[in-house]
Design an enzyme around this catalytic site. Sequence first.
Site, short mmCIF file in Angstrom:
data_model
loop_
_atom_site.label_atom_id
_atom_site.label_comp_id
_atom_site.label_asym_id
_atom_site.label_seq_id
_atom_site.Cartn_x
_atom_site.Cartn_y
_atom_site.Cartn_z
N LYS A 42 0.85 -1.21 0.00
CA LYS A 42 0.00 0.00 0.00
C LYS A 42 0.86 1.24 0.00
CE LYS A 42 0.67 1.18 4.59
NZ LYS A 42 1.67 2.16 4.97
N PRO B 216 9.49 -4.65 -0.19
CA PRO B 216 10.58 -4.43 0.76
C PRO B 216 10.04 -4.46 2.21
CG PRO B 216 10.65 -2.82 -1.00
CD PRO B 216 9.37 -3.57 -1.18
N LEU C 127 5.40 0.22 3.43
CA LEU C 127 4.54 -0.22 2.34
C LEU C 127 3.55 -1.29 2.79
CD1 LEU C 127 7.35 -0.38 -0.40
CD2 LEU C 127 5.61 1.42 -0.09
N GLY C 128 3.54 -1.60 4.07
CA GLY C 128 2.51 -2.47 4.63
C GLY C 128 2.67 -3.95 4.34
N SER D 229 -0.17 -6.79 5.06
CA SER D 229 -0.84 -7.35 3.89
C SER D 229 -0.72 -8.87 3.90
CB SER D 229 -0.22 -6.79 2.61
OG SER D 229 -0.92 -7.24 1.48
N ASP E 268 -3.00 -1.76 10.60
CA ASP E 268 -3.21 -1.65 9.15
C ASP E 268 -3.83 -2.91 8.55
OD1 ASP E 268 -1.96 0.76 9.32
OD2 ASP E 268 -0.16 0.20 8.21
#
Length: 301
Positions: A14, A95, A100-101, A105, A137
Site C-alpha cells: 500500500k 521491501p 509499504l505495509g 498485507s 493496518d
Amino acid sequence: MPYLRSLTVTAPAKLNLGLEILRRREDGYHDLATIFLTVSLCDELTLTENERLEAHCDDPGLGAEENLVLRAAKALRGNTSPRPGATIELRKAIPVAAGLGGASSNAAATLVAARALWRLPTSDEELALLAGQIGSDVPFFLHGGCALGRGRGDVLKRLPFPADVWFVVVAPRISIPRKTASLYASLQTSDLSDGAMVAAQAARLQSGHDIDQSLLANAFSRPLYERVPGLPELPELMRRAGAPTVALSGAGPAHYTTVGDPELAQQISVRLRSDLGNTACIAVVTPVPERSILPGDYDVS
Ligand code: C5P
C-alpha cells in the site's frame, strides 16, 4: 502421496496518500487520518493443507517479528477442533519494514486464504476483528483498494479507485530498529494536525477527481528525517530525476511520486536506478482494486 488442497493469493503493498496524526490516545495508540491505496507490488502466499501449521519465506532476512503470517493463521484457527494445519509459503517482493505495509498485507491475505482453505465458519466481522488485533493496518488489507482510514487506522471508509495514475516507489534498503513504535513515540505537538488535509483529499477522490499532490504530507517526515541521516536528501534526488512531487508512505523510509503518464514513470525510475544503484528498491506501480474476501471466490484446488 495424499491429495492436498492448496490455494495461492497475492498480498499487495500500500501507499499512504497523506498521513495526519491527530492525537495520542489513552490506550497508547494514536488517532490518525490517512488514505490507503493498494498498489501492484505484491507478495504471494501459497497455503497447502498439512497436519502441522508452519510458514516458510524465500527472504531469509525477514525476521520472525516482521512475519505476521503464522500469527494470523494461529489467531484464525483459535481453538477450532480438530485443529487445521497448513504449510504457508511466502514469496516476498515488497521491501520489508519500508512503510509499504508488507507484513500487514501478508497477515490479511493469510486470514482470507486460510478461512477459505479450512472452510471455517468465521464471519467477515470476526475476520475484521482478528485483523485489528494483529495490527492497525491489517483490517484495510482484507479488502484493499482505496480507503480513508481513521481511528488507529482500522476505521475504514471505501473511496473510489483512482484511475490513470502511476507511482514510482523508492524504498531505501536501510533498517530502522523498532521503526513504527519509536517514530510514534518521537512525535511532537507540532507534528499533529486536525485531519483536514486528508479529508480534503478524500472528498476530492469521492467526487471523481485525481490525486491532489499538494495534499500528501506525512506527519512522520520530521521525526524520520531527524532519525536517519542522509534520508532528507532523497526527495531532492527524486525531484532531480523528474518527480513532480515527492511523498512519504507510512512511517517510511519508502517515498513515492505520482505521475499521469506511464512513460514518464519509467523514465524517472531508470534515472533513479542509475543514481541509487542497489541502495534502494525502485518500482513503478499502479493501483490495485479491492478484492472479494468471499471463500467461494477462492479457487482451492
Ligand atoms: O498496530 P501496530 O502493531 O501496527 O502498531 C505498532 C505500534 O505503533 C503500536 O504498538 C503503537 O506504539 C504504534 N501505533 C500508534 N498508533 C497507531 C498505530 C500504531 O501509536 N494508530
